[in-house]
Design an enzyme around this catalytic site. Structure first.
Site, PDB file in Angstrom:
ATOM      1  NE  ARG A 171      -3.026  -7.750  -3.931  1.00  0.00           N
ATOM      2  CZ  ARG A 171      -3.698  -8.330  -2.812  1.00  0.00           C
ATOM      3  NH1 ARG A 171      -3.369  -8.738  -1.780  1.00  0.00           N
ATOM      4  NH2 ARG A 171      -5.072  -8.562  -3.316  1.00  0.00           N
ATOM      5  CE  LYS A 210     -15.911  -5.925   3.325  1.00  0.00           C
ATOM      6  NZ  LYS A 210     -14.908  -5.677   2.576  1.00  0.00           N
ATOM      7  CG  HIS A 244      -1.927  -1.040   1.244  1.00  0.00           C
ATOM      8  ND1 HIS A 244      -2.228  -1.866   2.544  1.00  0.00           N
ATOM      9  CD2 HIS A 244      -2.956  -1.286   0.281  1.00  0.00           C
ATOM     10  CE1 HIS A 244      -3.199  -2.720   2.276  1.00  0.00           C
ATOM     11  NE2 HIS A 244      -3.594  -2.327   1.048  1.00  0.00           N
ATOM     12  CB  SER A 278      -4.733  -6.437   4.721  1.00  0.00           C
ATOM     13  OG  SER A 278      -3.971  -5.014   4.302  1.00  0.00           O
TER      14      SER A 278
END
Length: 164
Positions: free
Chosen positions: A94, A41, A17, A132
């Site tokens: 990614r 969440k 990040h 993460s």
């Protein structure tokens, strides 16, 4: 002034990040790292902790001083862009799997706010395997994640996870 928003949960922020933030700072005048508060969440780290970690990580890089702001937000990302006067959304990629999801988000955001363009940055090769979620899983089982995340994030994970 070209302002960009880099949104995410950053639970926790990774070196990947930060790599995206550094490269985006070479393109835009101001970057707002937007830490998402999503009531649906349950993150490992609360929003205040995530904001503090990102601020500490950004402050540790002199090249970002005065160019990067860190704020929390909830709701639609494009509405947050309007609030902070951003004409760009920064997203990191990614792998191919990221692209499919990000493309869908970019098209939806374009429909909602055609004045906000999405710009993709490929994560550097050395960070392309890090997420993460993976960091949290490794840390949960006692693995060393110190090379994957900034020191403030590693300390917060140690405090948040049960001892093994």
């Amino acid at each position: 002034m070209k302002v960009a928003v880099y949104p995410g949960s950053f639970d926790p922020i990774t070196n990947g990040h930060l790599d995206v933030v550094r490269r985006a700072a070479r393109v835009f005048d101001r970057i707002v790292v937007a830490v998402l508060v999503n009531p649906r969440k349950v993150p490992l780290l609360d929003s205040a902790t995530r904001v503090a970690i990102v601020r500490d990580a950004v402050a540790a890089d002199p090249s970002l001083t005065g160019r990067v702001e860190v704020r929390s937000f909830d709701g639609l990302t494009v509405e947050f862009c309007r609030v902070v006067g951003a004409g760009f959304l920064v997203r990191g990629l990614r792998a191919i799997a990221d692209f499919e999801t990000e493309l869908q988000l970019a098209h939806n955001n374009d429909r909602l706010a055609p004045e906000v363009d999405t710009v993709f940055f490929m994560t550097s090769l050395e960070h392309s395997y890090v997420s993460s979620s993976l960091v949290k899983e490794i840390a949960t089982f006692g693995g060393d994640v110190s090379a994957m995340i900034p020191a403030p994030a590693a300390a917060a994970l140690r405090d948040a996870l049960p001892r093994r």
